[in-house]
Design a protein around this motif. Sequence first.
Motif, PDB file in Angstrom:
ATOM      1  N   ASP A   1       0.841  -1.188   0.000  1.00 30.64           N
ATOM      2  CA  ASP A   1       0.000   0.000   0.000  1.00 30.64           C
ATOM      3  C   ASP A   1       0.878   1.241   0.000  1.00 30.64           C
ATOM      4  OD1 ASP A   1      -2.064   1.786   0.216  1.00 30.64           O
ATOM      5  OD2 ASP A   1      -2.357   1.465   2.361  1.00 30.64           O
ATOM      6  N   ALA A   2       0.588   2.172  -0.867  1.00 29.52           N
ATOM      7  CA  ALA A   2       1.419   3.358  -1.002  1.00 29.52           C
ATOM      8  C   ALA A   2       1.315   4.284   0.205  1.00 29.52           C
ATOM      9  CB  ALA A   2       1.043   4.109  -2.270  1.00 29.52           C
ATOM     10  N   GLY A   3       0.299   4.187   0.991  1.00 29.32           N
ATOM     11  CA  GLY A   3       0.164   5.055   2.155  1.00 29.32           C
ATOM     12  C   GLY A   3      -0.196   6.470   1.746  1.00 29.32           C
ATOM     13  N   MET A   4      -0.114   7.364   2.713  1.00 26.47           N
ATOM     14  CA  MET A   4      -0.453   8.758   2.468  1.00 26.47           C
ATOM     15  C   MET A   4       0.679   9.637   2.974  1.00 26.47           C
ATOM     16  SD  MET A   4      -4.464   8.839   3.567  1.00 26.47           S
ATOM     17  CE  MET A   4      -4.608  10.544   3.132  1.00 26.47           C
ATOM     18  N   ILE A   5       0.898  10.757   2.314  1.00 24.46           N
ATOM     19  CA  ILE A   5       1.885  11.731   2.793  1.00 24.46           C
ATOM     20  C   ILE A   5       1.251  12.460   3.961  1.00 24.46           C
ATOM     21  CG2 ILE A   5       3.149  13.824   2.220  1.00 24.46           C
ATOM     22  CD1 ILE A   5       3.328  12.730  -0.656  1.00 24.46           C
ATOM     23  N   VAL A   6       1.883  12.387   5.120  1.00 25.26           N
ATOM     24  CA  VAL A   6       1.326  12.992   6.325  1.00 25.26           C
ATOM     25  C   VAL A   6       2.049  14.278   6.714  1.00 25.26           C
ATOM     26  CG1 VAL A   6       0.378  10.847   7.228  1.00 25.26           C
ATOM     27  CG2 VAL A   6       2.721  11.488   7.798  1.00 25.26           C
ATOM     28  N   ALA A   7       3.217  14.542   6.105  1.00 23.44           N
ATOM     29  CA  ALA A   7       3.937  15.789   6.356  1.00 23.44           C
ATOM     30  C   ALA A   7       4.907  16.029   5.207  1.00 23.44           C
ATOM     31  CB  ALA A   7       4.709  15.717   7.675  1.00 23.44           C
ATOM     32  N   ALA A   8       5.196  17.286   4.970  1.00 21.78           N
ATOM     33  CA  ALA A   8       6.159  17.643   3.927  1.00 21.78           C
ATOM     34  C   ALA A   8       7.019  18.783   4.448  1.00 21.78           C
ATOM     35  CB  ALA A   8       5.445  18.057   2.647  1.00 21.78           C
ATOM     36  N   TYR A   9       8.316  18.701   4.215  1.00 22.17           N
ATOM     37  CA  TYR A   9       9.265  19.716   4.662  1.00 22.17           C
ATOM     38  C   TYR A   9      10.146  20.099   3.484  1.00 22.17           C
ATOM     39  CZ  TYR A   9       7.978  17.787   9.201  1.00 22.17           C
ATOM     40  OH  TYR A   9       7.277  17.344  10.287  1.00 22.17           O
ATOM     41  N   GLN A  10      10.636  21.327   3.508  1.00 20.71           N
ATOM     42  CA  GLN A  10      11.586  21.743   2.484  1.00 20.71           C
ATOM     43  C   GLN A  10      12.778  22.370   3.174  1.00 20.71           C
ATOM     44  OE1 GLN A  10       9.961  23.725  -0.871  1.00 20.71           O
ATOM     45  NE2 GLN A  10      11.948  24.112  -1.779  1.00 20.71           N
ATOM     46  N   PHE A  11      13.970  21.845   2.852  1.00 23.13           N
ATOM     47  CA  PHE A  11      15.236  22.337   3.369  1.00 23.13           C
ATOM     48  C   PHE A  11      16.041  22.833   2.181  1.00 23.13           C
ATOM     49  CE2 PHE A  11      13.841  18.777   6.000  1.00 23.13           C
ATOM     50  CZ  PHE A  11      13.702  19.408   7.230  1.00 23.13           C
ATOM     51  N   GLY A  12      16.040  24.142   1.953  1.00 19.86           N
ATOM     52  CA  GLY A  12      16.683  24.660   0.751  1.00 19.86           C
ATOM     53  C   GLY A  12      15.933  24.165  -0.462  1.00 19.86           C
ATOM     54  N   GLU A  13      16.641  23.486  -1.366  1.00 24.01           N
ATOM     55  CA  GLU A  13      16.002  22.943  -2.569  1.00 24.01           C
ATOM     56  C   GLU A  13      15.550  21.494  -2.385  1.00 24.01           C
ATOM     57  OE1 GLU A  13      18.401  23.533  -6.022  1.00 24.01           O
ATOM     58  OE2 GLU A  13      18.781  25.632  -5.541  1.00 24.01           O
TER      59      GLU A  13
ATOM     60  N   CYS B   1       5.701   9.718   4.824  1.00 25.63           N
ATOM     61  CA  CYS B   1       4.598   8.862   4.405  1.00 25.63           C
ATOM     62  C   CYS B   1       4.270   7.857   5.514  1.00 25.63           C
ATOM     63  CB  CYS B   1       4.993   8.130   3.120  1.00 25.63           C
ATOM     64  SG  CYS B   1       3.671   7.140   2.431  1.00 25.63           S
ATOM     65  N   ASN B   2       3.018   7.521   5.660  1.00 25.41           N
ATOM     66  CA  ASN B   2       2.611   6.586   6.708  1.00 25.41           C
ATOM     67  C   ASN B   2       2.448   5.165   6.184  1.00 25.41           C
ATOM     68  OD1 ASN B   2       0.238   6.735   5.255  1.00 25.41           O
ATOM     69  ND2 ASN B   2      -1.058   7.245   7.002  1.00 25.41           N
ATOM     70  N   ASP B   3       3.187   4.805   5.124  1.00 23.16           N
ATOM     71  CA  ASP B   3       3.030   3.465   4.558  1.00 23.16           C
ATOM     72  C   ASP B   3       3.652   2.367   5.409  1.00 23.16           C
ATOM     73  OD1 ASP B   3       5.631   4.111   4.022  1.00 23.16           O
ATOM     74  OD2 ASP B   3       5.641   3.257   2.016  1.00 23.16           O
ATOM     75  N   HIS B   4       4.449   2.736   6.391  1.00 20.25           N
ATOM     76  CA  HIS B   4       5.025   1.711   7.260  1.00 20.25           C
ATOM     77  C   HIS B   4       4.984   2.205   8.701  1.00 20.25           C
ATOM     78  CE1 HIS B   4       7.349  -1.679   8.545  1.00 20.25           C
ATOM     79  NE2 HIS B   4       8.101  -0.857   9.241  1.00 20.25           N
ATOM     80  N   ILE B   5       4.187   1.550   9.487  1.00 20.75           N
ATOM     81  CA  ILE B   5       4.082   1.881  10.909  1.00 20.75           C
ATOM     82  C   ILE B   5       4.435   0.631  11.693  1.00 20.75           C
ATOM     83  CG2 ILE B   5       2.543   2.613  12.755  1.00 20.75           C
ATOM     84  CD1 ILE B   5       0.918   4.109  10.620  1.00 20.75           C
ATOM     85  N   ALA B   6       5.441   0.754  12.543  1.00 23.65           N
ATOM     86  CA  ALA B   6       5.882  -0.387  13.345  1.00 23.65           C
ATOM     87  C   ALA B   6       4.808  -0.737  14.366  1.00 23.65           C
ATOM     88  CB  ALA B   6       7.191  -0.055  14.046  1.00 23.65           C
TER      89      ALA B   6
END
Length: 71
Positions: free
Chosen positions: A16-28, A34-39
Amino acid sequence: MAVPQRGSHINNPGRDAGMIVAAYQFGETKVFICNDHIATEQDELDRIDQEIATAAWACLQDAVTKNDEEA
């Protein structure tokens, strides 16, 4: 000091591809969390805790060494 990595991320199309739960940008550089793997298993959670502790300890030792060099 670089934190050791187990290997680069490998796209697994059979999962399952999961969902993007956060996005960050550091410079470029863009980083997507992504939450596709939760222990869920305790041994995996313990291993993750140990890896976090090892990385944190390395950062602390690096900061102390830099502080000692500046003094």
